[in-house]
Write an enzyme that holds these catalytic residues in place. Sequence first.
Site, PDB file in Angstrom:
ATOM      1  N   ASP A 187      -8.957  -4.580  -5.872  1.00  0.00           N
ATOM      2  CA  ASP A 187      -8.479  -3.816  -4.716  1.00  0.00           C
ATOM      3  C   ASP A 187      -9.299  -2.539  -4.551  1.00  0.00           C
ATOM      4  O   ASP A 187      -9.373  -1.717  -5.464  1.00  0.00           O
ATOM      5  CB  ASP A 187      -7.004  -3.462  -4.903  1.00  0.00           C
ATOM      6  CG  ASP A 187      -6.332  -3.051  -3.610  1.00  0.00           C
ATOM      7  OD1 ASP A 187      -6.915  -2.230  -2.868  1.00  0.00           O
ATOM      8  OD2 ASP A 187      -5.228  -3.544  -3.338  1.00  0.00           O
ATOM      9  N   SER A 212       0.840  -1.200   0.000  1.00  0.00           N
ATOM     10  CA  SER A 212       0.000   0.000   0.000  1.00  0.00           C
ATOM     11  C   SER A 212       0.877   1.253   0.000  1.00  0.00           C
ATOM     12  O   SER A 212       1.700   1.410  -0.894  1.00  0.00           O
ATOM     13  CB  SER A 212      -0.975  -0.039   1.178  1.00  0.00           C
ATOM     14  OG  SER A 212      -2.022   0.887   1.006  1.00  0.00           O
ATOM     15  N   HIS A 256      -7.654  -5.883  -0.418  1.00  0.00           N
ATOM     16  CA  HIS A 256      -6.521  -4.962  -0.505  1.00  0.00           C
ATOM     17  C   HIS A 256      -5.234  -5.760  -0.471  1.00  0.00           C
ATOM     18  O   HIS A 256      -4.880  -6.360   0.535  1.00  0.00           O
ATOM     19  CB  HIS A 256      -6.586  -3.994   0.676  1.00  0.00           C
ATOM     20  CG  HIS A 256      -5.588  -2.881   0.612  1.00  0.00           C
ATOM     21  ND1 HIS A 256      -5.259  -2.224  -0.555  1.00  0.00           N
ATOM     22  CD2 HIS A 256      -4.846  -2.292   1.586  1.00  0.00           C
ATOM     23  CE1 HIS A 256      -4.365  -1.281  -0.292  1.00  0.00           C
ATOM     24  NE2 HIS A 256      -4.098  -1.310   0.989  1.00  0.00           N
TER      25      HIS A 256
END
Length: 519
Positions: free
Chosen positions: A458, A231, A488
């Site tokens: 995602d 991320s 995610h």
Amino acid sequence: MENSAALRAASLATAALLLAATGCSDSGTKESSPAKASALASQKLDWKKCGAPSQAEGSGDAPSPPPGGGEWKCATMRVPLDYDKPDAGSVELALIRAEARDKDKRIGSLIFNFGGPGGSGVTTLPAAAGDYDKLRARYDLVSFDPRGVGASAPVQCESDSQLDRYFAQDFTPDDAAEEKSLTDNMKSFAATCQSNSGRVLPHVGTTSAARDMDLMRQVLGDDKLYYFGISYGTELGGVYAHLFPQNVGRAVFDAVVDPTSTSEQGALGQAKGFQLALDNFAQDCVDRGDRCKLAGANVKEVEAVIVKLLTGLDKQPIPGSGTRMLTQTEATNGIAQALYSKEYWQLLEEGVDEAEGGNGALLLALSDAMNGRAKDGTYSNIQAANTAINCADFKDRYSLDQTKAKLPEFRKASAVFGDFLGWGMLGCTAWPVPGQWSTPDVSAPGAAPIVVVGNTGDPATPYEGAKHMAEKLGPGVGVELTYKGQGHGAYNSGSKCVQDAVNTYLLDGKAPAAGTVCQ
């Protein structure tokens, strides 16, 4: 945390994950600055048994032993507060490590950043260690609290009781009075952060964190940086690769932040990403028929149930936990939190069903997880750090009128998340520290291959970001791997195809073919 770093309540939410701004790329950084900190590169770390996390890290118990034996050791590493002014003092970063099992075949230290920004790596790595156990065969697994985060000179803003009120407020104002309340609260939040943490606020940006990682590489004794970024950790890794392309070893970026998006494009991308995840959840509900607790013969009807719930909460919150009520803001946060993984869909279904019946406890608990609130009412500093890092990075400062003008487009993108992400454009408007760049420069000519993993489902870092990151890293550097899945990130999804490809690169140095697709 990935949670990682997510759609946050209101202004903090969007600042966390928009991660882009208008204009041309202009990092304004120089690779030579870290040389000024060369004296710190020879420091020796005093590794000791880890204690319990601090409140800023999220509290809890000391980490359990890692899978496969051994123990977690913790240390602190000194870094310059300001790399351009090395005489201005230093701060200490908290590190955690589990040593490689096979000392004879040890490659080096594999450094993790799990995202946020603002997530504590010192608490997240032990919690997730089972997922990375195969990598520990030849790597020391290492993570850290970046500057401003957790136990590393943490940014401190409002008190726990103030944060309860802040996160419960209406972040989607309907009239001038509610708009004034929101903007006043944002100004107050920023002023409190400045009052409590003014010394560190100018120095918590991603460029400084990337320089910290290169210093960490040296202190740990590695010639190259071996890195696993998730991320926001992909943005940090991209900035590192740009600053130190010759120092990149084997690196993997998972759940990729798009380094090319403007703030508006990034926000709309997230609105569409969370909407896509919600559509997939609703379709699953429809497919299960009577086994799903939410009424609806099709996706639109299931989502209409959620919209109706949120509309009602905007007018009248319902009981949550103890004396706390579930507001529209917290319900939206809870829904977003549950969309981070398909494993949480059952909680989303139950939470919405219970809230329809007047019980908001489960959605409030999911929102608390998003915001770093423990059961005892104390908060980690994830939200304060999240805002401080993003506002130190990005230049965008939107006016109220500019924000309101964009709302129709956000609402078109998502009836559930559009308003929140749109109003979140105000997240850095009152911040006392200017941002550094418009979009981060991640070009890294000459760097070793970096495996860039994108997940088609995602919600928080839409799939297109992986392609753009691979392109911007440059020819021969970015190697894109696609996972057709939900949630995610991809490596922790349970996909053997993704894990095998990533493990083969990190352990054996063989990157997957560019364009590889895992179902």
